[in-house]
Design a protein around this motif. Structure first.
Motif, PDB file in Angstrom:
ATOM      1  N   VAL A   1       0.841  -1.191   0.000  1.00  0.00           N
ATOM      2  CA  VAL A   1       0.000   0.000   0.000  1.00  0.00           C
ATOM      3  C   VAL A   1       0.881   1.248   0.000  1.00  0.00           C
ATOM      4  N   GLN A   2       0.570   2.174  -0.894  1.00  0.00           N
ATOM      5  CA  GLN A   2       1.285   3.450  -0.930  1.00  0.00           C
ATOM      6  C   GLN A   2       0.287   4.562  -0.601  1.00  0.00           C
ATOM      7  N   LEU A   3       0.750   5.530   0.184  1.00  0.00           N
ATOM      8  CA  LEU A   3      -0.095   6.637   0.602  1.00  0.00           C
ATOM      9  C   LEU A   3       0.536   7.950   0.170  1.00  0.00           C
ATOM     10  N   GLN A   4      -0.278   8.824  -0.401  1.00  0.00           N
ATOM     11  CA  GLN A   4       0.199  10.124  -0.872  1.00  0.00           C
ATOM     12  C   GLN A   4      -0.640  11.216  -0.226  1.00  0.00           C
ATOM     13  N   ALA A   5      -0.028  11.978   0.680  1.00  0.00           N
ATOM     14  CA  ALA A   5      -0.720  13.072   1.355  1.00  0.00           C
ATOM     15  C   ALA A   5      -0.520  14.370   0.584  1.00  0.00           C
ATOM     16  N   SER A   6      -1.541  15.214   0.611  1.00  0.00           N
ATOM     17  CA  SER A   6      -1.464  16.501  -0.067  1.00  0.00           C
ATOM     18  C   SER A   6      -2.416  17.481   0.600  1.00  0.00           C
ATOM     19  N   GLY A   7      -2.298  18.755   0.229  1.00  0.00           N
ATOM     20  CA  GLY A   7      -3.234  19.762   0.707  1.00  0.00           C
ATOM     21  C   GLY A   7      -2.690  20.712   1.756  1.00  0.00           C
ATOM     22  N   GLY A   8      -1.479  20.483   2.208  1.00  0.00           N
ATOM     23  CA  GLY A   8      -0.912  21.373   3.202  1.00  0.00           C
ATOM     24  C   GLY A   8      -0.614  22.748   2.624  1.00  0.00           C
ATOM     25  N   GLY A   9      -0.280  23.669   3.510  1.00  0.00           N
ATOM     26  CA  GLY A   9       0.041  25.011   3.066  1.00  0.00           C
ATOM     27  C   GLY A   9       0.118  25.978   4.225  1.00  0.00           C
ATOM     28  N   LEU A  10       0.128  27.261   3.887  1.00  0.00           N
ATOM     29  CA  LEU A  10       0.194  28.332   4.874  1.00  0.00           C
ATOM     30  C   LEU A  10      -1.185  28.948   5.025  1.00  0.00           C
ATOM     31  N   MET A  11      -1.625  29.093   6.265  1.00  0.00           N
ATOM     32  CA  MET A  11      -2.955  29.625   6.527  1.00  0.00           C
ATOM     33  C   MET A  11      -2.889  30.491   7.770  1.00  0.00           C
TER      34      MET A  11
ATOM     35  N   LEU B   1      -8.290  26.895  12.494  1.00  0.00           N
ATOM     36  CA  LEU B   1      -6.891  26.537  12.708  1.00  0.00           C
ATOM     37  C   LEU B   1      -6.216  27.465  13.701  1.00  0.00           C
ATOM     38  N   LYS B   2      -5.316  26.877  14.460  1.00  0.00           N
ATOM     39  CA  LYS B   2      -4.548  27.609  15.467  1.00  0.00           C
ATOM     40  C   LYS B   2      -3.062  27.474  15.153  1.00  0.00           C
ATOM     41  N   PRO B   3      -2.243  28.407  15.612  1.00  0.00           N
ATOM     42  CA  PRO B   3      -0.791  28.256  15.413  1.00  0.00           C
ATOM     43  C   PRO B   3      -0.260  26.926  15.947  1.00  0.00           C
ATOM     44  N   ASP B   4      -0.877  26.413  17.010  1.00  0.00           N
ATOM     45  CA  ASP B   4      -0.454  25.114  17.569  1.00  0.00           C
ATOM     46  C   ASP B   4      -0.711  23.949  16.631  1.00  0.00           C
ATOM     47  N   ASP B   5      -1.496  24.175  15.575  1.00  0.00           N
ATOM     48  CA  ASP B   5      -1.739  23.116  14.591  1.00  0.00           C
ATOM     49  C   ASP B   5      -0.602  23.012  13.578  1.00  0.00           C
ATOM     50  N   THR B   6       0.347  23.929  13.633  1.00  0.00           N
ATOM     51  CA  THR B   6       1.487  23.896  12.721  1.00  0.00           C
ATOM     52  C   THR B   6       2.285  22.615  12.914  1.00  0.00           C
ATOM     53  N   ALA B   7       2.444  21.866  11.836  1.00  0.00           N
ATOM     54  CA  ALA B   7       3.128  20.573  11.913  1.00  0.00           C
ATOM     55  C   ALA B   7       3.202  19.972  10.517  1.00  0.00           C
ATOM     56  N   VAL B   8       3.976  18.920  10.415  1.00  0.00           N
ATOM     57  CA  VAL B   8       3.911  18.066   9.235  1.00  0.00           C
ATOM     58  C   VAL B   8       2.862  17.003   9.533  1.00  0.00           C
ATOM     59  N   TYR B   9       1.902  16.875   8.651  1.00  0.00           N
ATOM     60  CA  TYR B   9       0.808  15.931   8.830  1.00  0.00           C
ATOM     61  C   TYR B   9       1.068  14.685   7.982  1.00  0.00           C
ATOM     62  N   TYR B  10       0.956  13.549   8.622  1.00  0.00           N
ATOM     63  CA  TYR B  10       1.183  12.268   7.962  1.00  0.00           C
ATOM     64  C   TYR B  10      -0.107  11.462   7.950  1.00  0.00           C
ATOM     65  N   CYS B  11      -0.348  10.788   6.831  1.00  0.00           N
ATOM     66  CA  CYS B  11      -1.460   9.849   6.821  1.00  0.00           C
ATOM     67  C   CYS B  11      -0.898   8.436   6.953  1.00  0.00           C
ATOM     68  N   ALA B  12      -1.716   7.573   7.506  1.00  0.00           N
ATOM     69  CA  ALA B  12      -1.292   6.210   7.761  1.00  0.00           C
ATOM     70  C   ALA B  12      -2.480   5.277   7.572  1.00  0.00           C
TER      71      ALA B  12
ATOM     72  N   GLY C   1       2.373   7.635   4.731  1.00  0.00           N
ATOM     73  CA  GLY C   1       2.623   8.550   3.630  1.00  0.00           C
ATOM     74  C   GLY C   1       3.819   9.441   3.942  1.00  0.00           C
ATOM     75  N   GLN C   2       4.146  10.330   3.021  1.00  0.00           N
ATOM     76  CA  GLN C   2       5.367  11.125   3.139  1.00  0.00           C
ATOM     77  C   GLN C   2       5.177  12.412   3.944  1.00  0.00           C
ATOM     78  N   GLY C   3       3.960  12.810   4.229  1.00  0.00           N
ATOM     79  CA  GLY C   3       3.729  14.010   5.026  1.00  0.00           C
ATOM     80  C   GLY C   3       3.463  15.236   4.185  1.00  0.00           C
ATOM     81  N   THR C   4       2.632  16.111   4.698  1.00  0.00           N
ATOM     82  CA  THR C   4       2.360  17.396   4.061  1.00  0.00           C
ATOM     83  C   THR C   4       2.401  18.462   5.147  1.00  0.00           C
ATOM     84  N   GLU C   5       3.056  19.566   4.857  1.00  0.00           N
ATOM     85  CA  GLU C   5       3.321  20.568   5.880  1.00  0.00           C
ATOM     86  C   GLU C   5       2.193  21.581   5.985  1.00  0.00           C
ATOM     87  N   VAL C   6       1.786  21.836   7.222  1.00  0.00           N
ATOM     88  CA  VAL C   6       0.766  22.834   7.511  1.00  0.00           C
ATOM     89  C   VAL C   6       1.378  23.888   8.425  1.00  0.00           C
TER      90      VAL C   6
END
Length: 119
Positions: A1-11, A84-95, A110-115
């Protein structure tokens, strides 16, 4: 199984983002999918999970603000993040994990997407 995360960004704080996690390969083996995050200098922490039957569970820190969902036909999981809060800042991984995995065990990552959430 391969996982591809997307959708992160600056908010800005108070804004919303939606993350996606697309699964490919032996997806019939997936029973549970989840999101984790790792903030700079901190350990990875659980965010939310969803089972094949759409049973969900959230970390207290995101309950009421984040919503996890999945489209089994598209083999895709989503994380809608509101207020969203500043404390939500992180690299988000799906599993993902098969039904045979333990409650805290995820076999595929997955490889992670940065928020980044600015105040």
């Amino acid at each position: 199984v391969q996982l591809q995360a997307s959708g992160g960004g600056l908010m800005q704080a108070g804004g919303s983002l939606r993350l996606s996690c697309a699964a490919s390969g032996r997806t019939f083996n997936i029973y549970k999918m989840g999101w984790f995050r790792q903030a700079p200098g901190k350990e990875r922490e659980f965010v939310a999970h969803i089972t094949w039957s759409s049973s969900t569970y959230y970390a207290d820190s995101v309950k009421g603000r984040f919503t996890i969902s999945r489209d089994n036909a598209k083999n895709t999981m989503y994380l809608q993040m509101n207020s969203l809060k500043p404390d939500d800042t992180a690299v988000y991984y799906c599993a993902a994990a098969p039904q045979s995995a333990g409650p805290l065990t995820y076999d595929y990552w997955g490889q992670g997407t940065e928020v980044t959430v600015s105040s």
